[in-house]
Scaffold this motif. Sequence first.
Motif: not given
Length: 545
Positions: A109-110, A51-53, A99-102, A74-79
């Motif tokens: 963020i997504g 789900v994107n920003a 997604v990975n960070a603000p 959490g954002p750390r899975f945005g990789h």
Amino acid sequence: MSVADTEVDVLIVGGGPVGLTARALLERWGVRTLLVEKRRALSPFPRSRLVNARSMEVYRQLGLADGIASRAFGPRFGHIRFRDTLCGGDFASAPVAGVNAPIPESPVIGVVTSQDRLEPVLLAAAEARVRFGVELAGLAEGPRDVVASLVDHRHDGARTRVRARYVLAADGANSSVRRRLGIGTTGPGALGDFTTVVFDADLGRWCADRPAGVYFTAHGSFAPLYPEGGWAWFGPTPEDPADVDWPALLARALGPGDGVRADVLRVQHWVMNAFVAERLRSGRILLAGDAAHAVPVFGGLGMNAGLADVHNLCWKLAGVLRGWAGPGLLDTYEPERLPVAGRTLRRTVANTRRALDVQGRRRERCASGGPARHEEVELPWSEGFFAQLGLVLGVAYRSGAVLGGDGTAPDADHPAALDTDGGHTDVAEAEGADGADTHYVPTAEPGHRMPHLWLTRDRSTLDALGPWFTLLTADPALWARQSAPPWPLRIEPLSGEHAQRCGLAPHGALLVRPDGHIGARWRGRPPAASSLHDALTTITSAPRP
């Protein structure tokens, strides 16, 4: 026509995220809807993952963003990580922008989540009726409404009829509505047969310290399903899938992992489609989501493009149904969304072909004792493969629902591009970014999404928007004297600094549509006492006195 069993304003066909989001959006305006879904329940498969920003901005308006994020990773899975086998080490990785960070361009963020976690939140977001196990059997359009014939598979095939002012078809890539309307498609079509295998396994030793939303391997892709556990593998469907030993296939893809055992729970075969419908509308029937454009999964744009469709469409339907817009407003849906669908399709098809090609060649090299992971390898993405903020936040609309200079004509001026440091970005840079998929430069040019600026510590300009038109200005008293009925309108004060960053003089204003895109801009004082009224009349195709 004979009397139907039920009468509604909008019949929504399809109970995936797009149809469910449309139901929630329309309920904000008090639009009576009925959603029918041929499946007997929400899908148990994870399916869409991202789900994107921009979609989270929409859900923030609906009051759903926190609930969605609480059930997501959490954002750390945005990789994204690339490995020969899942139990091997990374030889490449890339962050997913937004997604990975603000990011400074959005208040949200997504998130990485599974569709079967998203859909229950969307279902609970509105009270309008939903009928599962009900399939569309026919459509008959008249001059003022559409009568739909429905078959209820939960009640021995009982047939009912629904009379609706409009029909919103969000019934997927194999849309029965699109076929009934005889609307063709353009694009590559089917890119191949794929399979998703949902399984349980203890993979923490290889993944906990290197989290990712997706792990591309030479033998298919792996995705963690939920924060508490569960996995999915997807890849090309093998020959004779009925005879495949799925645990053995997963064991090869996992690699040597000290006896890791995969407990297979479900297997689903599907076709990766890539097309755009030739038209998005036939009279009172409108297409959205995969029914309008089937986008490959690489890049996570498909579901999000469908959510943007209904965010664009629902305020227009509400305006026509509530009487503050003319039917001509619906004519702007196709010219605004169809070009975006084509652009998204081109991007994702290129990404998919590149990824599958490199994945296949890497698999061949592994089978023949190819290069070690520390040697130079060809990556399956360009530098901007997962940096798609241009497509996520930078979409610009051009139609009769977008005005220009002084709110009267298409704007021939250069766009006022915002700089996050408070100055102005070079015009050439802004114009170049406008056509790019990977880069986004905030701009207050009509047609673009309203830029995010912090009005207070925790309130964004995007939070000022809602199911109404929003006028943003540093001179609210001046614009309050402009006549605006019958449209829903709120005037929101801008600081002088924010107004300047949007390219406005002290008496200028931005008129933002209910979908968050700028409909008109006055750089300075309105040229006439009726300027706002005239702009709203034009944007909404409302009848003139």
